[in-house]
Design a protein around this motif. Structure first.
Motif, mmCIF file in Angstrom:
data_model
loop_
_atom_site.group_PDB
_atom_site.id
_atom_site.type_symbol
_atom_site.label_atom_id
_atom_site.label_comp_id
_atom_site.label_asym_id
_atom_site.label_seq_id
_atom_site.Cartn_x
_atom_site.Cartn_y
_atom_site.Cartn_z
ATOM 1 N N LYS A 18 127.714 -29.714 63.523
ATOM 2 C CA LYS A 18 127.948 -29.224 64.880
ATOM 3 C C LYS A 18 127.375 -27.823 65.075
ATOM 4 C CE LYS A 18 131.841 -28.596 68.088
ATOM 5 N NZ LYS A 18 133.299 -28.789 68.240
ATOM 6 N N TYR A 19 127.581 -26.964 64.062
ATOM 7 C CA TYR A 19 127.179 -25.567 64.172
ATOM 8 C C TYR A 19 125.965 -25.241 63.294
ATOM 9 C CZ TYR A 19 131.852 -25.078 66.250
ATOM 10 O OH TYR A 19 132.961 -25.204 67.051
ATOM 11 N N ASP A 20 125.168 -26.254 62.990
ATOM 12 C CA ASP A 20 124.089 -26.090 62.004
ATOM 13 C C ASP A 20 123.163 -24.922 62.329
ATOM 14 O OD1 ASP A 20 122.302 -27.070 59.796
ATOM 15 O OD2 ASP A 20 120.938 -27.325 61.477
ATOM 16 N N ARG A 21 122.691 -24.821 63.547
ATOM 17 C CA ARG A 21 121.687 -23.805 63.881
ATOM 18 C C ARG A 21 122.265 -22.396 63.778
ATOM 19 N NH1 ARG A 21 117.922 -26.079 68.869
ATOM 20 N NH2 ARG A 21 117.144 -27.915 67.773
ATOM 21 N N GLN A 22 123.477 -22.208 64.266
ATOM 22 C CA GLN A 22 124.046 -20.860 64.220
ATOM 23 C C GLN A 22 124.468 -20.462 62.808
ATOM 24 O OE1 GLN A 22 126.774 -22.264 67.123
ATOM 25 N NE2 GLN A 22 128.575 -21.691 65.935
ATOM 26 N N ASP A 28 128.232 -18.955 56.721
ATOM 27 C CA ASP A 28 129.617 -19.439 56.743
ATOM 28 C C ASP A 28 130.605 -18.316 57.029
ATOM 29 O OD1 ASP A 28 128.837 -22.014 56.174
ATOM 30 O OD2 ASP A 28 129.020 -21.763 54.008
ATOM 31 N N HIS A 29 130.354 -17.121 56.439
ATOM 32 C CA HIS A 29 131.289 -16.025 56.630
ATOM 33 C C HIS A 29 131.265 -15.515 58.068
ATOM 34 C CE1 HIS A 29 127.405 -14.484 55.450
ATOM 35 N NE2 HIS A 29 127.714 -13.257 55.830
ATOM 36 N N GLY A 30 130.080 -15.550 58.695
ATOM 37 C CA GLY A 30 129.999 -15.167 60.102
ATOM 38 C C GLY A 30 130.718 -16.166 60.994
ATOM 39 N N GLN A 31 130.552 -17.453 60.682
ATOM 40 C CA GLN A 31 131.235 -18.496 61.451
ATOM 41 C C GLN A 31 132.739 -18.395 61.271
ATOM 42 O OE1 GLN A 31 129.735 -20.483 63.583
ATOM 43 N NE2 GLN A 31 131.641 -21.494 64.185
ATOM 44 N N SER A 32 133.175 -18.067 60.059
ATOM 45 C CA SER A 32 134.606 -17.901 59.801
ATOM 46 C C SER A 32 135.180 -16.765 60.642
ATOM 47 C CB SER A 32 134.835 -17.625 58.313
ATOM 48 O OG SER A 32 136.201 -17.407 58.048
ATOM 49 N N SER A 33 134.413 -15.676 60.790
ATOM 50 C CA SER A 33 134.863 -14.559 61.625
ATOM 51 C C SER A 33 134.992 -14.989 63.081
ATOM 52 C CB SER A 33 133.885 -13.384 61.515
ATOM 53 O OG SER A 33 133.837 -12.889 60.203
ATOM 54 N N LEU A 34 134.038 -15.811 63.535
ATOM 55 C CA LEU A 34 134.125 -16.327 64.910
ATOM 56 C C LEU A 34 135.366 -17.189 65.093
ATOM 57 C CD1 LEU A 34 130.646 -17.589 66.196
ATOM 58 C CD2 LEU A 34 131.984 -15.664 67.016
ATOM 59 N N GLU A 35 135.613 -18.062 64.131
ATOM 60 C CA GLU A 35 136.691 -19.038 64.268
ATOM 61 C C GLU A 35 138.083 -18.428 64.159
ATOM 62 O OE1 GLU A 35 135.794 -22.071 61.425
ATOM 63 O OE2 GLU A 35 134.010 -22.756 62.498
ATOM 64 N N THR A 36 138.164 -17.191 63.689
ATOM 65 C CA THR A 36 139.469 -16.514 63.635
ATOM 66 C C THR A 36 139.614 -15.488 64.760
ATOM 67 O OG1 THR A 36 138.562 -14.886 62.071
ATOM 68 C CG2 THR A 36 139.699 -16.799 61.147
ATOM 69 N N ILE A 56 132.706 -20.030 73.640
ATOM 70 C CA ILE A 56 133.450 -21.248 73.296
ATOM 71 C C ILE A 56 132.532 -22.256 72.600
ATOM 72 C CG2 ILE A 56 134.637 -23.260 74.279
ATOM 73 C CD1 ILE A 56 135.680 -21.309 76.477
ATOM 74 N N LEU A 57 131.310 -22.387 73.076
ATOM 75 C CA LEU A 57 130.392 -23.357 72.480
ATOM 76 C C LEU A 57 130.121 -23.080 71.002
ATOM 77 C CD1 LEU A 57 127.912 -23.885 75.446
ATOM 78 C CD2 LEU A 57 129.548 -25.544 74.547
ATOM 79 N N PRO A 58 129.895 -21.834 70.572
ATOM 80 C CA PRO A 58 129.708 -21.590 69.135
ATOM 81 C C PRO A 58 131.009 -21.549 68.344
ATOM 82 C CG PRO A 58 129.361 -19.563 70.354
ATOM 83 C CD PRO A 58 129.518 -20.642 71.365
ATOM 84 N N GLY A 59 132.159 -21.644 69.014
ATOM 85 C CA GLY A 59 133.398 -21.872 68.280
ATOM 86 C C GLY A 59 134.262 -20.671 67.953
ATOM 87 N N ILE A 60 134.557 -19.804 68.950
ATOM 88 C CA ILE A 60 135.561 -18.766 68.707
ATOM 89 C C ILE A 60 136.911 -19.439 68.476
ATOM 90 C CG2 ILE A 60 134.402 -16.926 69.991
ATOM 91 C CD1 ILE A 60 136.295 -17.586 72.365
ATOM 92 N N GLY A 61 137.837 -18.682 67.891
ATOM 93 C CA GLY A 61 139.131 -19.285 67.568
ATOM 94 C C GLY A 61 139.939 -19.643 68.797
ATOM 95 N N SER A 62 140.119 -18.670 69.688
ATOM 96 C CA SER A 62 140.919 -18.913 70.890
ATOM 97 C C SER A 62 140.539 -17.909 71.970
ATOM 98 C CB SER A 62 142.416 -18.778 70.574
ATOM 99 O OG SER A 62 142.726 -17.447 70.176
ATOM 100 N N PHE A 63 140.895 -18.247 73.204
ATOM 101 C CA PHE A 63 140.664 -17.321 74.313
ATOM 102 C C PHE A 63 141.860 -17.358 75.256
ATOM 103 C CE2 PHE A 63 139.127 -21.351 75.980
ATOM 104 C CZ PHE A 63 139.546 -21.352 77.312
ATOM 105 N N THR A 64 142.066 -16.269 75.944
ATOM 106 C CA THR A 64 143.118 -16.158 76.955
ATOM 107 C C THR A 64 142.524 -15.506 78.193
ATOM 108 O OG1 THR A 64 144.860 -15.909 75.286
ATOM 109 C CG2 THR A 64 145.379 -15.187 77.527
ATOM 110 N N ILE A 65 142.727 -16.114 79.343
ATOM 111 C CA ILE A 65 142.243 -15.555 80.607
ATOM 112 C C ILE A 65 143.412 -14.901 81.338
ATOM 113 C CG2 ILE A 65 141.236 -16.065 82.858
ATOM 114 C CD1 ILE A 65 139.715 -18.363 81.588
#
Length: 546
Positions: A18-22, A28-36, A56-65
């Motif tokens: 899913k996140y191959d290109r990014q 992996d460590h950068g993606q882990s930072s995004l996901e948390t 949201i598309l690259p997969g942040i952990g959560s968002f609040t508006i």
């Protein structure tokens, strides 16, 4: 020891696909930072939802508006994440529901509350997030929010679109970057100061006794090392430092190409590569001035229990450089691709990797001693040390000025503004680049604080708003001590914009802002410092350090 279930393994593989290109960009460590990461968006405007979409598309952990507004017709016209049937409903709720559909891995929430009330009752709400993004906030509210986040060192990104103007401001007290990914950098080959392992390996290879195959597959790095020694026998222990001397070295290498029985030079691609790489590979190995400045930074010199890992690592790097490194940074441990047989390429690669590992081990010893001295043993891993050493030549720290400093005439960076504003002495006016648009945005904010609406927001006040905005602009210029004025054309255009958001401009700025957020969340790549202005009409942009 726990083992993964087949479902967990499958989920991991799916995520990698899913996140191959990014993942190729920030690992992996950068993606882990995004996901948390927990991201807060203030106001679900067209610009705000475009930014969130790109996070949201690259997969942040959560968002609040956080948004107290209801959806109106104007929102539906420029915001793809609001629909006609949502008019009259909570803008925060509708946007959250539609944005959440983009990525099931990201959780979304919303709070339908006024930002001013929230800042007054519960300011700690905002400091619980990894990053806060603010769009379409009045100046007073923005300054209050910025002050709360600044005190806790929570990054704030301010983004707005005003007609054809895009504005982005990064507000972060200190942001440290280990993996800055520079576009252009020299390979760390140390040919000017070869370490012992490199000397021993290169000296062990005898070009004269090699057969044809081995001679034509000797790595070009070894060739340059050997022919540099021949050149230095005539010129002393130094590198060729001008065109003539480098050409002389290239000629020496060229003469090393073997000839056939008829005296015709053989085709030896490795020698061609050596000649081609003379200019780029023979450079003085030194500590970059930016890294030297970090060695002298008070945060590096005065460590305490609250110090960031970055500064502990920086101090350890400084101590290594002054001792085991003999004035040099750790070896990076990476060599470029080159024509060579697999065996000797791997051997050469191992030489560099072994030296890099030895240097990292030495740095790690300094790290452990420093952590023990400040009462934080075991809080930095060996992998962190290796990553730090591998990127030690590109370490960067970004320190932005606060919005409070920018907005106060006594502390504003007026020199930066005046440097970008072109003064036309004959006409007594300023004109030209995107800096004028920044001034007009500030004038529009001052207008709002006085009249409680943006200039040109209502058709029936358009004519009256033009002189009012001009008066606000002149007061602003006077406060800054600027003697020049701005052409009336800019004033009239700002009133014509009426603070409207054009979706095309919002989409562009959404991409720009999301990129800067990702830089901050991953701790990779260097974010802007600190202001970005986009002129959609002319397709121009500029960055300012305000």
């Amino acid at each position: 020891m726990a083992t993964q279930t087949s479902e967990q393994k499958s989920a991991g593989l799916d995520k990698n696909n899913k996140y191959d290109r990014q993942l190729r960009l920030w690992g992996d460590h950068g993606q882990s930072s995004l996901e948390t990461a927990k991201v807060c968006l203030v106001n679900a405007t067209a610009t705000g939802t475009e930014i969130l979409k790109n996070l949201i598309l690259p997969g942040i952990g959560s968002f609040t508006i956080v948004d107290s507004q209801k959806v109106v017709g104007e929102d539906v016209g420029n915001n793809f994440f609001l629909t006609v049937d949502s008019v009259g409903k909570s803008r925060a709720q509708v946007a959250t529901e539609l944005l959440s559909e983009l990525n099931e891995d990201v959780s979304g929430d919303f709070l339908e509350e006024n930002v001013d009330d929230l800042l007054e009752k519960n300011p700690a709400f905002f400091t619980s997030f990894t990053t806060v993004i603010a769009t379409h906030l009045p100046e007073r509210t923005l300054l209050n929010l910025s002050k709360v986040l600044w005190e806790k060192n929570v990054p704030l990104l301010v983004c707005r679109c005003y007609g054809v103007i895009g504005y982005l401001r990064v507000v972060v007290r200190e942001h440290t970057i280990i993996e800055s990914h520079p576009d252009n950098s020299h390979e760390d080959l140390r040919l000017d100061r070869p370490f012992q392992g490199l000397k021993e390996y290169c000296d062990s290879l005898d070009l004269e006794s090699m057969n044809k195959k081995d001679h034509s597959h000797t790595p070009w790095l070894v060739l340059i090392y050997k022919y540099l020694q021949f050149w230095q026998q005539e010129n002393g222990e130094r590198l060729p430092n001008n065109y003539k001397e480098k050409n002389a070295l290239k000629e020496l290498i060229k003469q090393g190409v073997r000839k056939n029985a008829e005296g015709v030079p053989e085709e030896e691609e490795n020698f061609d590569e050596a000649i081609k790489n003379v200019n780029s590979s023979l450079h003085k190995t030194s500590v970059p001035s930016e890294v030297k400045a970090l060695f002298s930074d008070p945060a590096c010199l005065d460590l305490n229990i609250e110090s960031k890992n970055f500064w502990v690592l920086m101090r350890a790097l400084k101590e290594f450089t002054e001792n085991e490194g003999n004035g040099q940074l750790p070896v990076r441990g990476v060599i470029p691709d080159m024509t060579a047989d697999s065996e000797r390429y791997i051997q050469l690669q191992s030489v560099y990797r072994e030296q890099a590992a030895a240097d990292a081990t030495a740095v790690a010893e300094h790290v452990h001693a420093l952590l023990h001295s400040i009462g934080r043993p075991g809080t930095i891993t060996d992998d962190e040390v290796k990553t730090f050493c591998r990127n030690s030549a590109f370490l960067t720290v970004v320190r932005c000025r606060s919005l409070e400093e920018e907005y106060c005439p006594e502390t504003a960076n007026l020199e930066e503004l005046s440097r970008h504003v072109v003064e036309e002495e004959e006409e007594g006016s300023t004109e030209g680049d995107e800096t004028v648009l920044y001034i007009m945005l500030r004038a529009a904010d001052r207008f709002f604080s006085e009249y409680n609406h943006y200039p040109g927001a209502y058709d029936n006040t358009m004519e009256a708003d033009i002189p009012r905005l001009k008066s606000c602009m002149n007061k602003l210029l006077h406060d800054w001590g600027f003697s020049s004025t701005i052409k009336d054309d800019y004033v009239q255009e700002m009133c014509r914009f009426g603070a409207s958001e054009l979706h095309t401009v919002s989409a562009f700025m959404g991409g720009v802002a999301a990129q800067e957020v990702i830089k901050i969340l991953t701790g990779q790549f260097v974010p802007i410092n600190n202001t970005f202005i986009y002129n959609a009409q002319k397709q121009n942009s500029t960055t300012l350090k305000l």
